[in-house]
Design an enzyme around this catalytic site. Structure first.
Site, PDB file in Angstrom:
ATOM      1  N   TYR A   1       0.860  -1.195   0.000  1.00  0.00           N
ATOM      2  CA  TYR A   1       0.000   0.000   0.000  1.00  0.00           C
ATOM      3  C   TYR A   1       0.891   1.238   0.000  1.00  0.00           C
ATOM      4  O   TYR A   1       1.856   1.311   0.769  1.00  0.00           O
ATOM      5  CB  TYR A   1      -0.891  -0.001   1.252  1.00  0.00           C
ATOM      6  CG  TYR A   1      -1.623   1.303   1.461  1.00  0.00           C
ATOM      7  CD1 TYR A   1      -2.887   1.494   0.940  1.00  0.00           C
ATOM      8  CD2 TYR A   1      -1.017   2.352   2.160  1.00  0.00           C
ATOM      9  CE1 TYR A   1      -3.542   2.707   1.097  1.00  0.00           C
ATOM     10  CE2 TYR A   1      -1.662   3.565   2.325  1.00  0.00           C
ATOM     11  CZ  TYR A   1      -2.927   3.737   1.793  1.00  0.00           C
ATOM     12  OH  TYR A   1      -3.565   4.943   1.950  1.00  0.00           O
TER      13      TYR A   1
ATOM     14  N   GLU B   1      -3.829   7.341  -3.688  1.00  0.00           N
ATOM     15  CA  GLU B   1      -3.547   6.030  -3.100  1.00  0.00           C
ATOM     16  C   GLU B   1      -3.299   4.989  -4.177  1.00  0.00           C
ATOM     17  O   GLU B   1      -3.989   4.991  -5.194  1.00  0.00           O
ATOM     18  CB  GLU B   1      -4.804   5.560  -2.365  1.00  0.00           C
ATOM     19  CG  GLU B   1      -4.679   5.437  -0.895  1.00  0.00           C
ATOM     20  CD  GLU B   1      -5.995   4.950  -0.280  1.00  0.00           C
ATOM     21  OE1 GLU B   1      -6.167   5.177   0.904  1.00  0.00           O
ATOM     22  OE2 GLU B   1      -6.848   4.351  -0.974  1.00  0.00           O
TER      23      GLU B   1
END
Ligand code: GDP
Ligand code: MN
Length: 378
Positions: free
Chosen positions: A101, A189
């Site tokens: 991530y 993101e």
């Protein structure tokens, strides 16, 4: 403003981040054609303004164009978190060795862009954040210098032991940081940032949220807005110049000023109710805004009572009262109305309302309690 994944992917690609190709389909036939053009296995992904699409069944791997068409048929029209899927992204299926991530958000507490990375990426990142926050590494970036190479490399090494992969990840982080400024994002993101068995690092999912205050500076980004992907009430409110956020409760709130609107919502909750919306009719004095606001609130079938909470300053209470009277002449309200107003031209407002058969309160607690009670019995 939310963007779809395919739009966010374009933004990342333009910054030089490795993102697989792909195209958007609105019908199963289009999905089949894209899969044919790409060749090999593909992934079919719901394009909605919601996360957790994988878990909801909105991300499916297809081995051939026929399967891609079948998955598209299943995913198009599906609802994910209350939003109907109208488009799917068809992209070459990547082979995944690991999922990390990488995210950047503007953090109000530190007043800086904060970079967050975790080697535990993928669909359970929210659980990681809740249960093992130590697995998420954070770095507040000094906006005067930007994200420096050594900082990005340090975080890259938290993700990958392989130095080549750590370098690739650092490169992606610096480019993601540049993307945030290039488009005026409040959040960017990549999850998953995947490694392939061959060792390449690529972005397989992208989420970008644009700061609404940046839209004026980025007309090309503003043009990406997909009103079909937003709640209809929010679209109508934006067009009427109101600040409105739809919520799930039953007490419709019509308030002037964002601070008072939040205090009103707090008080609704305090007295056991649930607000149906956040609405700031603004500081201006314009009865039409009240009419527009009432139209939007009454269109929500979840609303069981409407609460006006007006603190008259620049907003004049009599203008609000006139707006209420005009609105109720134009369309009947199907739910009880509780009005609290105090401040500029309060006496005149009470007179206008009384003549039209309404009553008005001056005490905020009393008004909120009454609205909560009426929403419950209605
Ligand atoms: P989200 O659930 O809305 O975040 O959607 P994602 O795009 O992140 O997809 C969810 C999950 O599907 C990912 O974490 C991957 O495990 C899987 N996935 C997505 N794209 C691919 C792909 O190209 N190949 C493979 N094998 N899995 C994928
Ligand atoms: Mn994802």
């Amino acid at each position: 403003m939310n963007l779809h994944e395919y739009q966010a992917r374009d933004i990342l690609r333009r910054q030089g981040i490795p993102v697989p190709p792909g195209d958007v389909a609105e019908t199963p036939e289009q999905a089949r054609a894209i899969a044919e053009r790409l060749g090999g296995g593909v992934v079919v992904k719901a394009q909605v303004h919601a996360g957790g699409r994988g878990k909801a069944g909105g991300v499916k791997l297809a081995r051939n164009p026929a399967e891609a068409a079948a998955h598209a048929a299943a995913i198009l029209g599906m609802t994910i978190k209350g939003l109907t899927v109208r488009k799917v992204l068809v992209a070459p299926a990547a082979e995944i060795a690991s999922e990390s991530y990488v995210g950047i958000l503007v953090d109000r507490a530190s007043q800086r862009p904060v970079l967050m990375v975790s080697a535990a990426g993928g669909i359970d990142i929210e659980e990681v954040a809740a249960q093992a926050p130590e697995r998420i590494h954070r770095l507040a970036v000094d906006p005067r210098y930007g994200l420096l190479r050594h900082q990005a490399l340090g975080l890259g090494l938290k993700l990958y032991r392989d130095v080549g992969q750590a370098r690739a990840a650092a490169d992606i982080m610096q480019r993601l940081y540049a993307a945030v400024y290039a488009v005026g994002a409040s959040l960017a993101e990549i999850n998953p940032l995947a490694t392939t068995p061959a060792g390449a690092v690529t972005a397989l999912d992208a989420k970008v949220v644009i700061d609404d205050n940046e839209l004026e500076r980025h007309p090309e980004i503003a043009a990406l807005r997909d009103s079909g992907g937003e709640a209809p009430s929010e679209v109508a409110a934006r067009e009427a110049g109101l600040t409105f956020i739809k919520l799930e409760g039953s007490v419709g709130c019509c308030v002037n000023g964002a601070g008072l609107a939040m205090a009103t919502m707090d008080l609704v909750k305090f007295y056991g109710g649930e607000p149906a919306n956040f609405l700031d009719i603004g500081g201006s004095s314009n009865p039409q805004k009240v009419v527009d606001a009432l139209k939007i609130i009454t269109a929500d079938p979840g609303v069981r009572a409407i609460l006006f909470n007006i603190f008259g300053g620049i907003t004049r209470c009599d203008d609000v009262a006139n707006g209420i009277v005009q609105a109720t002449r134009q369309f009947p309200l199907r739910v009880p109305l509780v009005i609290r107003l105090t401040g500029t031209n309060e006496a005149l407002a009470v007179q206008i309302l009384t003549q039209a058969g309404f009553s008005a309160l001056t005490d905020m607690d009393e008004a909120v309690q009454r609205a909560v009670a009426q929403a419950r019995t209605a």
